[in-house]
Scaffold this active site. Structure first.
Site, PDB file in Angstrom:
ATOM      1  N   GLU A 183     -44.619  15.592  70.021  1.00  6.66           N
ATOM      2  CA  GLU A 183     -43.163  15.789  70.123  1.00  6.66           C
ATOM      3  C   GLU A 183     -42.823  17.274  70.105  1.00  6.66           C
ATOM      4  O   GLU A 183     -42.065  17.738  69.243  1.00  6.66           O
ATOM      5  CB  GLU A 183     -42.469  15.085  68.950  1.00  6.66           C
ATOM      6  CG  GLU A 183     -42.740  13.598  68.852  1.00  6.66           C
ATOM      7  CD  GLU A 183     -42.198  12.971  67.556  1.00  6.66           C
ATOM      8  OE1 GLU A 183     -41.687  13.713  66.684  1.00  6.66           O
ATOM      9  OE2 GLU A 183     -42.297  11.744  67.424  1.00  6.66           O
ATOM     10  N   PRO A 184     -43.369  18.058  71.034  1.00 10.01           N
ATOM     11  CA  PRO A 184     -43.073  19.486  71.002  1.00 10.01           C
ATOM     12  C   PRO A 184     -41.634  19.770  71.406  1.00 10.01           C
ATOM     13  O   PRO A 184     -41.101  19.129  72.309  1.00 10.01           O
ATOM     14  CB  PRO A 184     -44.040  20.060  72.049  1.00 10.01           C
ATOM     15  CG  PRO A 184     -44.247  18.945  73.022  1.00 10.01           C
ATOM     16  CD  PRO A 184     -44.189  17.680  72.213  1.00 10.01           C
ATOM     17  N   GLY A 185     -41.036  20.710  70.725  1.00  9.31           N
ATOM     18  CA  GLY A 185     -39.690  21.145  71.103  1.00  9.31           C
ATOM     19  C   GLY A 185     -39.730  22.630  71.392  1.00  9.31           C
ATOM     20  O   GLY A 185     -39.847  23.078  72.531  1.00  9.31           O
ATOM     21  N   ARG A 203     -29.374  30.476  64.264  1.00  6.13           N
ATOM     22  CA  ARG A 203     -30.681  30.639  63.608  1.00  6.13           C
ATOM     23  C   ARG A 203     -30.754  31.859  62.675  1.00  6.13           C
ATOM     24  O   ARG A 203     -31.232  31.736  61.558  1.00  6.13           O
ATOM     25  CB  ARG A 203     -31.811  30.686  64.635  1.00  6.13           C
ATOM     26  CG  ARG A 203     -31.880  29.445  65.542  1.00  6.13           C
ATOM     27  CD  ARG A 203     -33.177  29.339  66.311  1.00  6.13           C
ATOM     28  NE  ARG A 203     -34.289  29.114  65.408  1.00  6.13           N
ATOM     29  CZ  ARG A 203     -35.121  30.039  65.001  1.00  6.13           C
ATOM     30  NH1 ARG A 203     -35.017  31.270  65.452  1.00  6.13           N
ATOM     31  NH2 ARG A 203     -36.076  29.753  64.152  1.00  6.13           N
ATOM     32  N   TYR A 252     -31.367  30.523  58.947  1.00  3.85           N
ATOM     33  CA  TYR A 252     -32.768  30.602  58.464  1.00  3.85           C
ATOM     34  C   TYR A 252     -33.234  32.041  58.285  1.00  3.85           C
ATOM     35  O   TYR A 252     -34.434  32.284  58.204  1.00  3.85           O
ATOM     36  CB  TYR A 252     -33.725  29.944  59.469  1.00  3.85           C
ATOM     37  CG  TYR A 252     -33.268  28.647  60.058  1.00  3.85           C
ATOM     38  CD1 TYR A 252     -33.197  27.492  59.280  1.00  3.85           C
ATOM     39  CD2 TYR A 252     -32.930  28.558  61.404  1.00  3.85           C
ATOM     40  CE1 TYR A 252     -32.791  26.300  59.836  1.00  3.85           C
ATOM     41  CE2 TYR A 252     -32.524  27.367  61.963  1.00  3.85           C
ATOM     42  CZ  TYR A 252     -32.450  26.242  61.176  1.00  3.85           C
ATOM     43  OH  TYR A 252     -32.052  25.058  61.735  1.00  3.85           O
ATOM     44  N   CYS A 255     -15.370  34.860  61.693  1.00  2.00           N
ATOM     45  CA  CYS A 255     -14.872  35.312  60.397  1.00  2.00           C
ATOM     46  C   CYS A 255     -15.754  34.811  59.263  1.00  2.00           C
ATOM     47  O   CYS A 255     -15.343  33.958  58.463  1.00  2.00           O
ATOM     48  CB  CYS A 255     -13.426  34.881  60.224  1.00  2.00           C
ATOM     49  SG  CYS A 255     -12.433  35.532  61.562  1.00  2.00           S
ATOM     50  N   TYR A 295     -33.071  25.459  69.940  1.00  2.00           N
ATOM     51  CA  TYR A 295     -32.125  25.414  68.826  1.00  2.00           C
ATOM     52  C   TYR A 295     -31.070  26.517  68.937  1.00  2.00           C
ATOM     53  O   TYR A 295     -30.627  27.083  67.949  1.00  2.00           O
ATOM     54  CB  TYR A 295     -32.877  25.490  67.480  1.00  2.00           C
ATOM     55  CG  TYR A 295     -33.958  24.444  67.384  1.00  2.00           C
ATOM     56  CD1 TYR A 295     -33.630  23.097  67.258  1.00  2.00           C
ATOM     57  CD2 TYR A 295     -35.312  24.779  67.471  1.00  2.00           C
ATOM     58  CE1 TYR A 295     -34.620  22.119  67.203  1.00  2.00           C
ATOM     59  CE2 TYR A 295     -36.306  23.808  67.424  1.00  2.00           C
ATOM     60  CZ  TYR A 295     -35.951  22.484  67.292  1.00  2.00           C
ATOM     61  OH  TYR A 295     -36.928  21.522  67.243  1.00  2.00           O
TER      62      TYR A 295
HETATM   63  N1  LLP Z   1     -40.225  15.738  65.948  1.00  2.00           N
HETATM   64  C1  LLP Z   1     -39.390  15.596  64.910  1.00  2.00           C
HETATM   65  C2  LLP Z   1     -39.326  14.305  64.213  1.00  2.00           C
HETATM   66  C3  LLP Z   1     -38.588  16.675  64.502  1.00  2.00           C
HETATM   67  O1  LLP Z   1     -37.766  16.531  63.469  1.00  2.00           O
HETATM   68  C4  LLP Z   1     -38.663  17.906  65.201  1.00  2.00           C
HETATM   69  C5  LLP Z   1     -37.834  19.033  64.817  1.00  2.00           C
HETATM   70  C6  LLP Z   1     -39.548  17.994  66.304  1.00  2.00           C
HETATM   71  C7  LLP Z   1     -40.320  16.900  66.634  1.00  2.00           C
HETATM   72  C8  LLP Z   1     -39.682  19.238  67.113  1.00  2.00           C
HETATM   73  O2  LLP Z   1     -40.168  20.297  66.376  1.00  2.00           O
HETATM   74  P1  LLP Z   1     -40.568  21.672  67.095  1.00  2.00           P
HETATM   75  O3  LLP Z   1     -41.725  21.402  68.016  1.00  2.00           O
HETATM   76  O4  LLP Z   1     -39.392  22.147  67.828  1.00  2.00           O
HETATM   77  O5  LLP Z   1     -40.937  22.570  65.979  1.00  2.00           O
HETATM   78  N2  LLP Z   1     -33.253  24.219  63.941  1.00  2.00           N
HETATM   79  C9  LLP Z   1     -34.523  24.711  63.439  1.00  2.00           C
HETATM   80  C10 LLP Z   1     -35.647  23.759  63.768  1.00  2.00           C
HETATM   81  C11 LLP Z   1     -35.412  22.357  63.280  1.00  2.00           C
HETATM   82  C12 LLP Z   1     -36.497  21.408  63.664  1.00  2.00           C
HETATM   83  C13 LLP Z   1     -36.069  20.014  63.446  1.00  2.00           C
HETATM   84  N3  LLP Z   1     -37.021  19.025  63.831  1.00  2.00           N
HETATM   85  C14 LLP Z   1     -34.764  26.107  63.981  1.00  2.00           C
HETATM   86  O6  LLP Z   1     -33.939  26.603  64.737  1.00  2.00           O
HETATM   87  O7  LLP Z   1     -35.749  26.742  63.631  1.00  2.00           O
END
Ligand code: LLP
Length: 404
Positions: A259-261, A298, A302, A328, A357
């Site tokens: 599940e890469p994002g 972000r 964070y 503001c 994100y």
């Molecule tokens: N699968 C699940 C169940 C997740 O909760 C997430 C991310 C992913 C996959 C994808 O993760 P990735 O490959 O993108 O790391 N808003 C934060 C990141 C929150 C991630 C939430 N879950 C940021 O901007 O750093």
């Protein structure tokens, strides 16, 4: 494609994405997994613009969704339901019903309550729901606490010590078909060890489930989380990540789901913003731009570090500045005490690594419309989402019948 030309035609602020980079990132990830039975379910929360989804869908990807809204948008983009997995701790009855109707590949179940709810909704529909249980392996992913999800104290997943009991229970439920084991331990992970440690625990679990409970576990979902370089991080390359997983899953006889994002979209996009004012206090120089935490939260949320580059570099010694937005809130900044070459009002700045994100977490706070999104392909570009209009800011508002 010159960013100045995009700014001139589309205006600022806007997100700009590179088609070539998006395509390359997907291909690199897919090629790294070549020969391993797998499915790449892009985690659409990172960036859910339809055109971006379609780049990955057309190359064989599926999607990881977490809400009814994401399911709706996934279907709109033309995703094959058989390649959709549904994660998230708060699935409502309506969302479960919708996903069952769509016949998605699998629910990643995050609690006993959810398991019972899926059983209930599936029985109403007279069908069997395919599920994986999301296990919380209690692994420290060594990332920012807000994006660590696989620790005991986290709200996500089913405690590993409780997992066997719940799998056993799932097996007895008439409208549940247990197909897999799932985990996702966090995001922006820059080392391999946490992934491997989690995998060890899951392999042990799969072994027990097969030998003690005769559960035919066919899918192992390893979640997302692979980090990217924002500054000087050196996360593992997808090739190294995949090589390690290949080694560890040899002979496991499972289709792997990923599940890469961030790793697909993060470094394929930037936020283009225009300098409005320079403001000097005794101790600080502020560069005030036309975008802020409302469009890219972000840094505020964070303390994330993202590179900022002037689109046209001016000569002169760099200054140390805070790059801030118009919102503001004192937390409204893109960078604090950052070295930046000199800028003037009207100059364009690119906030780098903003493809993940960024837009997906944007809001209308302070009633600024959300920015446009632009996709560049070779010498062409397209506005893949229009800038919001003022009328959209009050869309859906009603005047009540009683006096105000
Ligand atoms: N699968 C699940 C169940 C997740 O909760 C997430 C991310 C992913 C996959 C994808 O993760 P990735 O490959 O993108 O790391 N808003 C934060 C990141 C929150 C991630 C939430 N879950 C940021 O901007 O750093």
């Amino acid at each position: 494609m010159a960013l100045s030309e995009i700014a001139q035609k589309v205006g600022t602020p806007c997100y700009v994405y590179s088609h070539r980079t998006l395509e390359r990132h997907f291909n690199v990830f897919a090629q790294a997994l070549d020969g391993i039975p797998h499915l790449i379910c892009y985690s659409m929360k990172a960036n859910s613009n339809r055109s971006i989804l379609q780049i990955f869908l057309q190359r064989g990807g599926g999607l990881d969704i977490v809400s009814g809204g994401e399911l709706y948008r996934a279907m709109q983009a033309g995703a094959a339901p058989q390649k959709i997995v549904f994660s998230g701790v708060g699935k409502t009855e309506a969302e479960i019903a919708m996903a069952l109707q769509a016949d998605i590949l699998m629910f990643n179940v995050e609690s006993e309550g959810e398991l019972e709810r899926i059983q209930h909704v599936a029985s109403q529909q007279g069908i069997k729901a395919r599920v994986a249980l999301r296990v919380n392996p209690d692994i420290d992913p060594k990332t920012h606490p807000y994006i660590a999800t696989g620790l005991k104290k986290s709200k996500f997943g089913i405690a590993i010590n409780d997992a066997l009991r719940l799998f056993e229970k799932a097996k007895t439920l008439s409208h549940i078909a247990v197909h897999g084991v799932d985990c996702h331990i966090g995001s922006q992970i820059t080392e391999l060890d946490p992934f491997v440690d989690a995998l060890h625990k899951l392999k042990e679990l799969i072994h027990d489930l097969r030998s003690q409970y005769q559960l035919p576990i066919r899918y192992l979902d390893l979640g997302g989380g692979l980090g990217i370089p924002y500054q000087d991080e050196t996360p593992p390359h997808p090739d190294e990540y995949a090589a390690r997983i290949r080694e560890e899953t040899e002979g496991l006889d499972c289709t792997l789901i990923f599940e890469p994002g961030r790793v697909l979209v993060g470094n394929a996009g930037l936020l283009l913003t225009e300098v409005q004012y320079l403001k000097r206090h005794e101790e600080k120089t502020f560069v005030i731009v036309d975008s802020g935490m409302n469009h890219l939260i972000r840094p505020a949320l964070y303390q994330a570090w993202q590179a900022i580059q002037p689109v046209k570099k001016r000569a002169g010694q760099p200054w140390v500045v805070d790059v801030v937005g118009p919102i503001c809130e004192s937390g409204d900044f893109f960078a604090l005490d950052r070295e930046l070459s000199p800028v003037e009002p009207g100059d364009l700045l690119a906030v780098m690594s903003s493809g993940a994100y960024g837009y997906s977490m944007a809001s209308q706070y302070n009633s600024y419309p959300r920015p446009a999104e632009v996709l560049v392909k070779g010498a062409a570009f397209a506005v893949i989402r229009e800038r919001e209009s003022y009328s959209e800011l009050s869309r859906g508002e009603n005047t009540p019948l009683f006096d105000l």
